[in-house]
Each structure stands twice: as structure tokens, then as C-alpha cells.
Design a protein around this motif. Structure first.
Motif, mmCIF file in Angstrom:
data_model
loop_
_atom_site.group_PDB
_atom_site.id
_atom_site.type_symbol
_atom_site.label_atom_id
_atom_site.label_comp_id
_atom_site.label_asym_id
_atom_site.label_seq_id
_atom_site.Cartn_x
_atom_site.Cartn_y
_atom_site.Cartn_z
ATOM 1 N N VAL A 132 4.011 7.887 -0.839
ATOM 2 C CA VAL A 132 2.585 7.549 -0.809
ATOM 3 C C VAL A 132 2.346 6.503 0.269
ATOM 4 O O VAL A 132 3.041 5.480 0.315
ATOM 5 C CB VAL A 132 2.098 7.007 -2.170
ATOM 6 C CG1 VAL A 132 0.639 6.556 -2.082
ATOM 7 C CG2 VAL A 132 2.260 8.061 -3.262
ATOM 8 N N LEU A 170 -1.140 4.753 1.276
ATOM 9 C CA LEU A 170 -2.572 4.704 1.028
ATOM 10 C C LEU A 170 -3.370 4.353 2.276
ATOM 11 O O LEU A 170 -4.564 4.645 2.349
ATOM 12 C CB LEU A 170 -2.873 3.708 -0.096
ATOM 13 C CG LEU A 170 -2.423 4.131 -1.494
ATOM 14 C CD1 LEU A 170 -2.915 3.145 -2.536
ATOM 15 C CD2 LEU A 170 -2.899 5.537 -1.838
ATOM 16 N N ASP A 208 0.810 -1.213 0.000
ATOM 17 C CA ASP A 208 0.000 0.000 0.000
ATOM 18 C C ASP A 208 0.849 1.272 0.000
ATOM 19 O O ASP A 208 0.346 2.345 0.304
ATOM 20 C CB ASP A 208 -0.939 0.006 1.208
ATOM 21 C CG ASP A 208 -0.201 -0.125 2.541
ATOM 22 O OD1 ASP A 208 1.044 -0.236 2.532
ATOM 23 O OD2 ASP A 208 -0.873 -0.131 3.593
ATOM 24 N N LEU A 219 -3.094 10.102 -8.712
ATOM 25 C CA LEU A 219 -2.675 10.828 -7.528
ATOM 26 C C LEU A 219 -1.906 12.096 -7.899
ATOM 27 O O LEU A 219 -1.027 12.061 -8.764
ATOM 28 C CB LEU A 219 -1.776 9.947 -6.651
ATOM 29 C CG LEU A 219 -2.383 8.642 -6.121
ATOM 30 C CD1 LEU A 219 -1.297 7.801 -5.454
ATOM 31 C CD2 LEU A 219 -3.516 8.937 -5.153
#
Length: 587
Positions: free
Chosen positions: A344, A346, A328, A400
Motif C-alpha cells: 500500500v 497512500l 503512509d 482497502l
């Protein structure tokens, strides 16, 4: 080599290990509680005055010996480690090992003047390509062309013009042409500018592949001339090895890129280098000779599935070691400095959805980390500052903003998928609206943006391998069973997958189906890749990993070649590159 420096300290019993065939099966050193992070540096040492091999703490003793598989022609050399008795072979992808192999090659070059009639030929000098043959000779000041032709029984000849990477009037290249585990006749023809061709011939049996994998695929190719130039890169073959196998248009293996404890799912060939993962915690940059001159340890970041190269920045899908959830994250790796930063997360960005999920009954695949596989990122693409990720578990493609640096705040630009699955999370308004009745992606992989000058600003294509498989293992069945898109399969074995392309209109907030090509079914893994310039007018390659088959298609979807391989369970991906300017001249 003629001589070497002996080890400091008490004398030890020693043994030799032939390493010229590539030690692709070697694992990384055992991970510690605090794994290292950043660019590896070889041990500091002074070069020996006699030009021989060196030995220092962490650096193996390397020497070049005559390769025993040669039966005719000039001497072919192979790399050998001189090790203390009972010592394990050194890890291949370490700065110390690569520096020692490089030093041994340079010392061999300096021993004499190598000519076309007596060239320096070294099998896989850096251990990364298995059957790559390093070629060096002087007398190329006026320029010319080296053409390599490899001949083996029951296989069409393989002929390529080789790119010269030499300096100061010397020819220097890696010839990737030999078939592993076969008796090869290799003809090297040198044609100096304005002169008659001259050639040398070698006959040798090349080493077997790692795990003795098949060097010949079952290929159905009606017109080999219609297949685009280059080599197919088959990776992630289950129950075999983590190495990546390189096959030609006839399905014959011509090379093998070594990895360690994790498959190199994506080889990115650009700017005179191969950038790839060479282990679960490692990214390497490999040059045209096979030298992994830059090796970056990822520390607590565990790589999986995919990476994207944007200049000297690599964006790699990761899991964070020690966390309860996996697959993730995205990490940014700076190839120049070796800095690794998470850009990132998530779990934080999509926290409302994450709270709806639970541990899966089965273990999530594609990562060495263990934990809740609630989103399962499987591809990453960066275009014009926007990051596009494919989330298999939710059958969602997510765009994103602010995802390229840890200093930026990451936000969701848009999503494509089944909006009802996200009910109550606050992300419902971020979904693009379907126009018409498009085939809706389910379990998709390799979602890539494709720009087209014919489209107005704000529009572009999004192309993917649509597995067309609807299943969630981290939500209660009643949450998702009635939401499946029309035409999807809920079977792991039976169905139809697609090369699926959408037209995305960010101005209108919509997407429409632009094209769909039916493919062999693969409920998980797999990919689609556009070749050439990467436009919709270029041919494409598709791998259906669960069906153990990959295909090359013309731009309109017509099948040009079908290649079947051995995989007890699956193979993850197949990419293709021309390797023009890297190993081969344009055909």
C-alpha cells in the motif's frame, strides 16, 4: 560453562559483561546506505567438540555463570559475554547473538542430567524477557503439572500453572513470574500424575527494569477475580525505554520484552509465538523460551505504530526511508521467506488529497523517519481479505481492497469520517453515510473490525479508540476549522475520549453508532482492545496514553480495574494477552 573455544588470531585483552538480565537498551547496528533486507542468518560454524561456547566473526562468546542475586535454593545461572577489552556488547536482536545464546543454553543442558531436586534454572537466557526464568529437569515422562508461586513484599502472591514445552520426558519452560528489582521467593511445585506434590524454593533478587521503570502501578481493582487472566503489555512510554512492560492484575510487573531503537507498539501472541517489531527496521518472532529464532530486517522500510499477523504474513505500517512523506505505507513481511514487499502506498492511491497538504509545523510522532506526516496511519487490521487502516491526521478510517499483495491493485472500499475534508478529491462518493446522529470519529486509533454471527451478511462492527480530538497540521486552518464533528475537542489537554463502536452495513452503504463508552481524554496515541474471543460480548482494555491510565472493562463498559503509570508525556498502547498455552495453563 566448563570450557570454551578460544578466539582465532592474536590474543586480545578481554572483559566479561553479565547479559543474563537482558540488554534491552542496546541499539541496532548503525544503518548503512543500503540496509539489509530479509531473514538474518547466523555465521556458519561447526559446533565445538567440547560443548563450550564458540566465537566466530559477528558471534559473541557466551557462557553461563552463577547468578549472584541468588541467596537460597538451587543455583540460578545467568548469561555472560566474554568480550575483547573496550568492545561494545553485541546487538541483542541479531541472528549471531541469539544463536550464540541458544548454543550456550543447549551446551549447559548437556552437561549433566538435571533433576527436580537439582534443576537447570537460567535467568532470561535469550535476553528478551528480563526476569523470565528458564526451567529444565528430567523425570517428567508420566506427565504432571508445575505450579510457580512468586512472593515479594507488599505484593499479592502470583501463582500460575506453567505450560511444559519439553520433549522426551523432560520438563522445559519459561516461568514469567518474578518482580524486577525485588527480593522474590519462588516456589516451584511439581505434581506428577498420580503422585504427591514435590517442591523446590529459590530466593533471589531479580534485576531492575530497563531505565529503572516502576515495577508497581497505582492500581484500583475492587475485585481482582473479575479481571480477565493474563498480562497487560504497556508500550511506548515516553522518556523511558522502548521496551514493553508486562503487568499482572494487581499492577505488578512480571516481565519486560526488550526492544532496540523503536518501541514494540504491538505484541501479537498467537500460534506459539510472539510477533513484534524489535527495532525501526526489524521484526522478530520470539518463542515461549524467549528465543528470537527468526529476525527479519526490513531494509528501507521503517516500521511504526502497528502490525497485523495473518498466518505467516505480517502487515506492518511503514515509512519509506528517503521519501519526503511519512507514515503512509503498508509492507507485507513473509515470516517463512523473509521477503518484504510494499503493498500500500497512500501517496499514490490518495494523490488528489495528498496534493492539498503541506509540511506540518511540528514533527510527526511515532516514526524514526522525517517528512510530511500528511495521513499518519496508526493502525492496521485484516479480516476476510479486506484491510482496515486508521488515518489519524484526516480523522478517517479507510477500508482497502487488493491491499494484501504487491501483485494486486489497491482500491478504496469505503471511508468513514468527515466527508467535507475530502471535497474536490474524487473520494467523496466513497464515504459511508451516517444513520441517525452518531458520534463521529476524530483523531481515532486502533480501528478493528468485529464480526458477529447474529448480524446478517454484509454487516459487522468497527470498534476504535475515539480520541475525539479535531486538529490538522498539514492543511490550512480555514480548510478544516469549521468541519469538526459535534462534541469534539480542539484542546490537546481537555476533553472526553471514547471506546466507540459502529455498526457498518456495506449493503446499504451506511454506519450507525452501536455503543459508546466514555474514557479518560487522550488527544493522541491510545487504543481499545477486545479480550477473549474478541467479540462484543467479551471484556475490553482501553489505554488513554496522554492521561497515563489504562482500564479494563466488562463487556457493557463497567470499569473493572484502573491502572495509572508514570509517563512524562504519554504511553502509546496497552494490549493484554492471557498467554495461555504459551507461558501459562488456563486459569
Amino acid at each position: 560453562m566448563t570450557s570454551r573455544r578460544t578466539a582465532r588470531g592474536p590474543a586480545l585483552a578481554r572483559r566479561s559483561l553479565l547479559a543474563g538480565a537482558g540488554l534491552g537498551a542496546l541499539s541496532l547496528a548503525a544503518c548503512t546506505e543500503d540496509p539489509p533486507e530479509g531473514i538474518q542468518s547466523p555465521p556458519e560454524e561447526d559446533a565445538p567438540e567440547d560443548g563450550g561456547a564458540t566465537e566466530d566473526e559477528g558471534a559473541p562468546v557466551v557462557e553461563l555463570v552463577e547468578y549472584s542475586g541468588t541467596s537460597r535454593g538451587p543455583t540460578v545461572w545467568a548469561v555472560r559475554y566474554d568480550l575483547p577489552e573496550d568492545a561494545e556488547a553485541p546487538p541483542l536482536y541479531s541472528a549471531a547473538t541469539q544463536a550464540a545464546r541458544h548454543e550456550a543454553l543447549q551446551a549447559k543442558k548437556a552437561e549433566q542430567e538435571w533433576t527436580l531436586e537439582d534443576p537447570l534454572l537460567v535467568l532470561d537466557p535469550y535476553g528478551t524477557t528480563r526476569t523470565g526464568l528458564y526451567v529444565h529437569f528430567t523425570g517428567a515422562e508420566e506427565g504432571g503439572t508445575l505450579t510457580a508461586t512468586a512472593t515479594a513484599a507488599a505484593t499479592p502472591d502470583f501463582t500460575r500453572a506453567i505450560v511444559d514445552h519439553g520433549e522426551d520426558g523432560a520438563f522445559e519452560a519459561l516461568v514469567v513470574a518474578l518482580i524486577p528489582a525485588a527480593h522474590n521467593e519462588l516456589v516451584l511445585q511439581w505434581t506428577a500424575d498420580g503422585a504427591a506434590p514435590r517442591e523446590i524454593t529459590s530466593a533471589l533478587r531479580s534485576p531492575v527494569t530497563a531505565a529503572d521503570y516502576s515495577s508497581q502501578l497505582a492500581a484500583e481493582v475492587p475485585d481482582p477475580g473479575a479481571i480477565s487472566p493474563g498480562l497487560f503489555a504497556l508500550s511506548g512510554v515516553s522518556s523511558h525505554t522502548n521496551n514493553t512492560f508486562l503487568y499482572d492484575e494487581h499492577g505488578a510487573m512480571r516481565g519486560e520484552i526488550a526492544s532496540t531503537d523503536h518501541p514494540s507498539h504491538h505484541l501479537v501472541v498467537e500460534d506459539g509465538r510472539i510477533v513484534t517489531t524489535t527495532g525501526a527496521r526489524q521484526i522478530s518472532v520470539i518463542d515461549h523460551f524467549g528465543h528470537a529464532g527468526t529476525i527479519i530486517d526490513l531494509g528501507e522500510h521503517l516500521a511504526h505504530h502497528d502490525l497485523e499477523v495473518d498466518g505467516d504474513a505480517v502487515y506492518v505500517l511503514t515509512s519509506r526511508d528517503g521519501e519526503d512523506q511519512v507514515m503512509d505505507r503498508v509492507a507485507r513481511v513473509d515470516l517463512a521467506s523473509g521477503a518484504v514487499e510494499e503493498t500500500v502506498n497512500l501517496t499514490e492511491l490518495l494523490s488528489a488529497y495528498h496534493e492539498l497538504t503541506h509540511e506540518q509545523e511540528e514533527v510527526g510522532g511515532g516514526s524514526t523517519a522525517e517528512g510530511k506526516d500528511w495521513i499518519h496511519l496508526n493502525s492496521v487490521d485484516v479480516t476476510d481479505g479486506v484491510m482496515y487502516v486508521s488515518a489519524r491526521e484526516t480523522s478517517t478510517v479507510i477500508a482497502l481492497d487488493g491491499a494484501l499483495s504487491a501483485d494486486e491493485e489497491t482500491t478504496v472500499r469505503w471511508m468513514i469520517g468527515v466527508e467535507g475534508l475530502w471535497e474536490g478529491t474524487g473520494h467523496e462518493e466513497q464515504f459511508l453515510a451516517p444513520e441517525g446522529s452518531p458520534t463521529v470519529n476524530a483523531g481515532q486509533h486502533s480501528a478493528i473490525r468485529i464480526d458477529d454471527e447474529a448480524l446478517p451478511e454484509g454487516q459487522y462492527y468497527l470498534e476504535m479508540f475515539n480520541n475525539n480530538y479535531w486538529h490538522l497540521s498539514t492543511r490550512d486552518t480555514e480548510d478544516w476549522e469549521g468541519l469538526q464533528p459535534e462534541g469534539t475537542s480542539m484542546s490537546e489537554k481537555n476533553g472526553v475520549s471514547h471506546a466507540l463502536r459502529y455498526l457498518v452495513d456495506e449493503n446499504a452503504g451506511t454506519f450507525t453508532e452501536a455503543d459508546r463508552v466514555d474514557l479518560a481524554y487522550s488527544s493522541v496515541v491510545s487504543n481499545v482492545q477486545r479480550l477473549g474471543e474478541g467479540t462484543i460480548a467479551d471484556p475490553f482494555v482501553a489505554n488513554a496514553g496522554m492521561s497515563a491510565v489504562f482500564t479494563e472493562h466488562a463487556a457493557d463498559g463497567t470499569v473493572l480495574g484502573t491502572y495509572r503509570y508514570d509517563a512524562p508525556s504519554m504511553a502509546y498502547r496497552v494490549y493484554k494477552d492471557s498467554f495461555e498455552g504459551f507461558w501459562y495453563q488456563p486459569q
